[in-house]
Design an enzyme around this catalytic site. Structure first.
Site, mmCIF file in Angstrom:
data_model
loop_
_atom_site.group_PDB
_atom_site.id
_atom_site.type_symbol
_atom_site.label_atom_id
_atom_site.label_comp_id
_atom_site.label_asym_id
_atom_site.label_seq_id
_atom_site.Cartn_x
_atom_site.Cartn_y
_atom_site.Cartn_z
ATOM 1 C CG ASN A 320 -2.034 -1.049 1.089
ATOM 2 O OD1 ASN A 320 -2.518 -1.319 -0.008
ATOM 3 N ND2 ASN A 320 -2.405 -1.658 2.209
ATOM 4 C CG HIS A 322 1.184 2.587 4.621
ATOM 5 N ND1 HIS A 322 -0.147 2.783 4.826
ATOM 6 C CD2 HIS A 322 1.404 1.316 5.012
ATOM 7 C CE1 HIS A 322 -0.709 1.699 5.310
ATOM 8 N NE2 HIS A 322 0.222 0.805 5.432
ATOM 9 C CB CYS A 357 6.084 8.229 7.762
ATOM 10 S SG CYS A 357 6.786 6.649 8.255
#
Length: 415
Positions: A320, A322, A357
């Site tokens: 995904n 991340h 992040c």
């Protein structure tokens, strides 16, 4: 001629023939079993020890060249010559019914031996029970179970599995649970309806209690199940046991919500998705009582230890795009004091995930020790720490609390 030559290579033909008084040729063979003696009827008699004609497929046959092939009988009125089937390759093949019976007997005996082996109880060290597979659904289809071997590269300096190893096992069983239930779409744990709406799961809270860490060569068994959490969330619990003794090693509980993969914003739970996952919900209390204590906010002044310049590697990203949830735990412990980690083991952990992040993020890890003097942290019985993982601009990524207990020495390092 070709057929005769081929046949004669297996069944040699007689080398000579005899002429009878009538001018007809009679095939030559060994008549030692026959003894011609005069009788009132002029017939030939057969001695009791004469060789009986062979059998093919259960029937008596006579071949050219045999004693029974041509028998001349003489009486006062006429001669009678008995004719038999000509000698060929086919009618000299073995009895196929006997061959098939032998083959059937062999297979039945082999099957019986196999059934006897299967019925014998297996030793515990021979039971694999899908240890290297994707696990299986148990308890009325609501609980997923999977086993893991503790590998040499999953243990730390104290010879026990690291907390990252434990967390990776939890994450793996969660994803395999979705896959085994037939709900895995094209995303990382997303259902087909979630894929259509560009939705993914994100964890907001994780609570873990470790009673004992497995060591190299141990086999652990992980159970996981899901329950409802509020109007738009889902709770997932885990129970980790020693596969051989059944001893409980780890308990964990988490809360998950949905986020739009494109906008990166949290989303409500669509009814279509709810219809997919609700049949798998277990109506039970969390395996851990929620630690409702508020997590302390840290900054440069209140933190005892700070580690800066932490950046994700490409391998830290999941599908995904991340950072993997387990990676955050490693970053949090980057600022934990080495003296504490050498003398203590992580007993419990509570994490609150605030934001994600990306691969270009630069992070800072902060830790504050409470409950003991920092200078005497190595000799303290139990240590509690507050943690914060933040971006360079100060935005909070993960807040956490950890509790550490003193390690019990298991070997003498002075010898």
């Amino acid at each position: 001629m070709v057929a005769t030559s081929a046949t004669s290579s297996f069944f040699p033909l007689p080398s000579s023939s005899l002429d009878n008084p009538n001018g007809n040729k009679v095939t030559s063979t060994n008549f030692s079993g026959l003894n011609q003696a005069p009788s009132s009827g002029g017939r030939m008699k057969v001695k009791p020890n004469a060789q009986a004609p062979p059998k093919i497929n259960g029937k008596r046959v006579s071949f050219p060249g045999s004693a029974a092939h041509i028998v001349k009988t003489t009486d006062n009125s006429h001669d009678v010559t008995q004719q038999h089937a000509p000698r060929t390759f086919i009618n000299q093949l073995p009895d196929w019914s006997m061959l098939l019976a032998a083959i059937t007997t062999v297979f039945l005996a082999a099957e019986k031996q196999w059934m006897m082996l299967e019925s014998k109880p297996r030793r515990s060290d021979m039971i694999m029970e899908n240890r290297f597979g994707l696990g299986r659904i148990v308890q009325d289809g609501l609980v997923f179970r999977q086993s893991f071997d503790i590998r040499s590269y999953e243990i730390g300096a104290d010879r026990s599995a690291s907390i990252e190893t434990v967390m990776n096992h939890l994450q793996e069983t969660a994803l395999n649970h979705v896959k085994s239930a037939g709900l895995l779409g094209d995303g990382f744990g997303s259902t087909p309806e979630m894929v259509k709406k560009n939705l993914i799961w994100v964890v907001t809270r994780m609570q873990v209690v470790v009673d004992k860490y497995p060591t190299w060569g141990d086999v652990v068994e992980v159970d996981t199940w899901v329950s409802k959490s509020g109007k738009n969330g889902m709770r997932r619990d885990w129970l980790v046991r020693d596969c051989n003794t059944g001893e409980i090693l780890t308990r964990a509980s988490s809360v998950w919500v949905m986020m739009n993969k494109v906008t990166r914003r949290l989303s409500k739970l669509p009814e279509e998705v709810r219809g997919e996952i609700e049949p798998y919900f277990v109506n039970s209390d969390p395996i851990l009582a929620e630690d409702s204590r508020k997590l302390t906010k840290l900054d440069d002044k209140t933190a005892d230890y700070v580690r800066s310049g932490l950046t994700p590697r490409w391998s830290d990203l999941d599908v995904n795009q991340h950072v993997n949830n387990v990676k955050y735990i490693g970053w949090i412990l980057e600022s934990a004091p080495v003296e504490m980690m050498e003398k203590h083991k992580l007993k419990s952990m509570t994490l609150e995930y605030r934001r994600e992040c990306g691969r270009d993020s630069v992070l800072q890890s902060l830790t504050a020790v409470s409950g003991c003097d920092v200078g005497n942290i190595g000799t303290a019985g139990e240590v509690e720490c507050q943690h914060l993982l933040r971006l360079q601009d100060g935005a909070e990524v993960v807040k956490g609390r950890t509790v550490w207990s003193s390690k019990t020495p298991t070997w003498d390092t002075t010898s």
